[in-house]
Design a protein around this motif. Structure first.
Motif, short mmCIF file in Angstrom:
data_model
loop_
_atom_site.label_atom_id
_atom_site.label_comp_id
_atom_site.label_asym_id
_atom_site.label_seq_id
_atom_site.Cartn_x
_atom_site.Cartn_y
_atom_site.Cartn_z
N LEU A 1 15.94 77.34 82.60
CA LEU A 1 14.49 77.37 82.47
C LEU A 1 14.10 77.64 81.02
N ALA A 2 14.75 78.62 80.41
CA ALA A 2 14.45 78.94 79.01
C ALA A 2 14.73 77.73 78.11
N ALA A 3 15.84 77.06 78.33
CA ALA A 3 16.20 75.90 77.50
C ALA A 3 15.20 74.77 77.70
N ALA A 4 14.68 74.63 78.92
CA ALA A 4 13.79 73.51 79.23
C ALA A 4 12.38 73.69 78.70
N CYS A 5 11.91 74.93 78.58
CA CYS A 5 10.49 75.07 78.24
C CYS A 5 10.16 76.08 77.16
N ALA A 6 11.13 76.50 76.38
CA ALA A 6 10.84 77.50 75.34
C ALA A 6 10.95 76.89 73.94
N THR A 7 9.95 77.16 73.11
CA THR A 7 10.04 76.78 71.70
C THR A 7 10.68 77.89 70.89
N ARG A 8 10.77 79.06 71.50
CA ARG A 8 11.44 80.19 70.87
C ARG A 8 12.09 81.00 71.99
N THR A 9 13.33 81.37 71.83
CA THR A 9 14.04 82.12 72.86
C THR A 9 14.47 83.46 72.28
N HIS B 1 18.64 91.04 71.30
CA HIS B 1 20.00 90.56 71.08
C HIS B 1 19.99 89.33 70.17
N SER B 2 19.05 88.41 70.41
CA SER B 2 18.94 87.21 69.57
C SER B 2 17.52 86.68 69.60
N ASP B 3 17.17 85.93 68.56
CA ASP B 3 15.84 85.34 68.43
C ASP B 3 16.04 83.96 67.81
N VAL B 4 15.88 82.91 68.61
CA VAL B 4 16.18 81.55 68.19
C VAL B 4 14.96 80.66 68.34
N ARG B 5 14.61 79.94 67.30
CA ARG B 5 13.54 78.94 67.37
C ARG B 5 14.16 77.64 67.83
N ASN B 6 13.55 77.02 68.85
CA ASN B 6 14.08 75.79 69.42
C ASN B 6 13.29 74.59 68.91
N ALA B 7 13.83 73.41 69.12
CA ALA B 7 13.13 72.19 68.76
C ALA B 7 11.85 72.07 69.58
N PRO B 8 10.80 71.39 69.04
CA PRO B 8 9.59 71.18 69.84
C PRO B 8 9.93 70.48 71.15
N LEU B 9 9.19 70.80 72.18
CA LEU B 9 9.48 70.29 73.51
C LEU B 9 8.77 68.97 73.76
N ALA B 10 9.42 68.12 74.53
CA ALA B 10 8.79 66.90 75.01
C ALA B 10 8.02 67.27 76.27
N VAL B 11 6.79 66.80 76.40
CA VAL B 11 5.96 67.14 77.55
C VAL B 11 6.27 66.17 78.67
N ALA B 12 6.58 66.71 79.85
CA ALA B 12 6.83 65.88 81.03
C ALA B 12 5.53 65.27 81.50
#
Length: 197
Positions: free
Chosen positions: A168-176, A185-196
């Motif tokens: 779920l986090a991988a599918a809809c988070a821009t930052r985890t 523990h960690s703070d990671v910025r993710n790639a912008p999400l594609a909107v379903a």
């Protein structure tokens, strides 16, 4: 926000919403020192700035779907016609308008979570807090709610979602942000999400 059960995710959400007070330190949300607000000011802060979605919906069984969604507007003193127009628009947009006059026990779990999201968005809060919003749903309903939250975020709605579900986090988070035993523990910025769609 990602973490196992007991890692402090829900506690952090409660601190952000002013439902809990920190034992030390401070909590700032959108420039507001939440930790320093009185109980009355906290209620106003939540009413005006925070929408909350819970794992088990927290809909009131003795109110129909429309009245559940209208409740935050009534508490905020919004005019009746404006509130009704906004509530019916949200229910329509979220695909649950046909349930407006039914009671929360009748729609599916995914539909009830959509009603809960509509209620959380009723006062147009700057921040939407979602505590394990797919945890009580089957995989199809969970995918629908995940797509809805991703779409809302892409439209500019700030969403703070907590989950133990890495998919779920991988599918809809821009930052985890991952918590372990109440600590970052960690703070990671993710790639912008594609909107379903």
């Amino acid at each position: 926000m990602l973490g196992r059960s007991g890692s402090g995710k829900s506690t952090l959400l409660n601190l952000v919403a002013g439902l809990d007070r920190p034992s030390r330190g401070s909590v700032q949300v959108g420039g507001v020192a939440v930790h320093a607000l009185s109980e009355t000011a906290l209620a106003g802060f939540r009413r005006e700035r925070i929408g909350m979605v819970f794992q088990f919906f927290n809909l009131l069984d003795d109110l129909n779907v429309l009245d559940n969604v209208l409740l935050p507007a009534q508490l905020a003193g919004m005019g009746r016609e404006k509130a009704r127009t906004q509530a019916t628009g949200l229910l329509d947009r979220l695909g649950v308008a046909r349930h407006a006059r039914t009671y929360p026990g009748l729609p599916s779990g995914g539909e009830r979570q959509r009603v809960a999201v509509a209620r959380a968005l009723m006062n147009r809060p700057p921040l939407l807090l979602a505590d394990e919003p797919t945890g009580a749903l089957d995989s199809t309903s969970a995918a629908d709610v995940r797509a809805l939250l991703t779409s809302l975020n892409a439209e500019g709605q700030t969403v703070l979602l907590v989950t133990h579900d890495t998919a779920l986090a991988a599918a809809c988070a821009t930052r985890t942000i991952e918590l372990v035993d109440g600590r970052l523990h960690s703070d990671v910025r993710n790639a912008p999400l594609a909107v379903a769609r």
